[in-house]
Design an enzyme around this catalytic site. Sequence first.
Site, short mmCIF file in Angstrom:
data_model
loop_
_atom_site.label_atom_id
_atom_site.label_comp_id
_atom_site.label_asym_id
_atom_site.label_seq_id
_atom_site.Cartn_x
_atom_site.Cartn_y
_atom_site.Cartn_z
N GLU A 1 61.23 25.42 38.00
CA GLU A 1 61.37 25.86 36.64
C GLU A 1 61.55 27.42 36.32
O GLU A 1 62.36 27.84 35.43
CB GLU A 1 59.85 25.60 35.92
CG GLU A 1 59.74 24.34 35.70
CD GLU A 1 58.15 23.74 35.17
OE1 GLU A 1 58.09 23.09 34.09
OE2 GLU A 1 57.03 24.24 35.85
N GLN B 1 67.57 23.27 43.04
CA GLN B 1 66.56 23.28 41.99
C GLN B 1 66.92 24.71 40.97
O GLN B 1 66.89 24.41 39.58
CB GLN B 1 65.40 23.51 42.33
CG GLN B 1 64.77 22.25 43.04
CD GLN B 1 64.39 21.05 41.85
OE1 GLN B 1 63.54 21.45 41.08
NE2 GLN B 1 65.15 20.16 41.60
#
Length: 642
Positions: free
Chosen positions: A587, A520
Amino acid sequence: ILTLTDAIAAKSFWSTPDGYDQGIIQCGDVDSALKSAPHTLSGMVPSGGITHFYMEKQSAVAIPEEGSRMVVHTSTQNPDGARRTVATVLGVDGSKVTTKMRRAGGAYGGKLTRSLPIAALAAVAARKTNRPVRFVLEIYHDQQTNAGRTEFQSNYQVGFDNNGKILALDINAYCGGGAVMDGVHDTCQEFNTSVDCCYYIPNFRTQATPCSMNRAPNTALRAPGHMQASFVTETVIDTIAANLGLDAQKVREANFYNTRSCVTPYLQKIEPFTLPDVWSSLQKSASVASRQQAIDTFNAANKWRKRALVCLPVKYGVGRFPSPALVNIESDGSVTVSHAQCEVGQGIHTRVAQVAAFTLGCPLDLIHIADTNTEVTPNAQMTGGSMGTGQATEAVRLACLQLKLRLSPCRDTLGLPDTVLEEDDWKSLIASAAGNMVDLSSEVLWKGQLNSSSMGGYGPWGIGIDGPARSPTDIMSYFNFGAGCTEVEVDLLSGEHTIIQTDISYDCGTPMNPALDIGQMEGAFVMGVGFYTRESQLWLSDGSNAADGTWEYKPPCAYDVPLQFNMNLLPNMGFEKGTMGAKATGEPPKILSYSVFAAIRAAIAASRKERGLTGPTPLNIPATPDNVIAAAGVTAADLKLS
């Protein structure tokens, strides 16, 4: 009104919906501090929009069933939103529409709301024809109907002292929202709550105004508002450093939050506060000091190739939404887990399965993750904001804890240990429980404590089904910290650049799956590299986007990945509010991609200084070869042999 500049001039602004703040956050006396500051600067920082470019485009399959029912399989981040939309369009009760979702081939925010019209279109066609209908957008139509990330124009005034310490910062930003109010107010609020970044600014004011334009609607895109906010503030930091002739890293460090000042402009205490940990870890693991010396040596020996290295911190607030889960243990010992969040490539099903197996004490191979289904886990919020995995895993953990408690008497009777069991022992336990009429189904709604703020966040998880209460002024549930360092080499004649090395140190709490976390982090960073170095939309005078395919639009590719890419998850960073101690990773690392753009700009600045050019380096994003060449300012006279 087709451009953000036109919208600002025409004062074409979206009105503030009920339940939202007016888009202003401030603390201290900004005006007085600006007047008394030893130095002041002002400017405007533009940031353009980019396209989601998910590999699977918007798609849905609608299947009519008896009794006016409709089942919709859709590629979405928002199954319940799709259910409500389809029910409204068809004019039926919500109970007559079921939305199912197995996985999406990428989403990044583009399938929060822009997927809803596709589901509705398929459902209407299925109702009219009374047969299954599949609706899929081609890439050209997809990129015409979804304007992607909102563009910003951010005006700033900053006051600072001789050491670069910011005394006051005033930001007035405008956000492009397209023709439909699609989450643009949320983006503005995320901009306002994150624009302080990692810096303590005693006198601070920020306002973000959403604008209406006559073109396709913009929507959320991975780290909405945060990317634009970070770009503004980090640009201000770099501008201050250039104005004073100081090292930008020293200016950043001079403005860091510390243990005595770690309270945001909206008066929330920043906790856990691990900025010092990630920053010191990065300086050591990336060998920043020694590499900077090597860069200076390289630049002295090369006129048209320059290198630079930039370090950057990130603070990322994470919110919370309610989340339901249903866990059923079958009589043969297999386990079916249903949660309400969406698998969009982040590995949420894998983590949920791990948590379920560990909590129940059963083999992982016996866990089956069912499709996300609004008939099973209804009234759920969307998947996004780096929240989905935490919400789903905690809801499932709590459901499994209930089952584990029910199984305890049978476990004690059989003399089985309170650990993860071998398959035969687990199946014996379940057979005993089933024979004793133990309820082997558990449903939980993890909801936390509702926050009174307009952002509708929810309290921390991990303590009881409803979680502990928290201050009603708290907007975020917790904060993530990370730090990144990037070294680039820029060819001043061709405008091309190479990312030589990127190092990231990150506080992931106690990661439940480090491989997924690192994936990620890497993906988020490279996606941010696209924003800063490659991607650009081409809006025409009729409001259409000419960059609507792979030939005209350029997302990051293999050559944009750093040649050396080092990830460091800080060890022993426990986190009691996270599911099994874990923090989000989807994020926050994307913000660190600014280090690539800043390093490119610093390399150009080194060349400009060598050639006697003064003033700020006029590099706009994206740092494409043409923009790099323009910023470098190389002339024919520079190319003459002496």
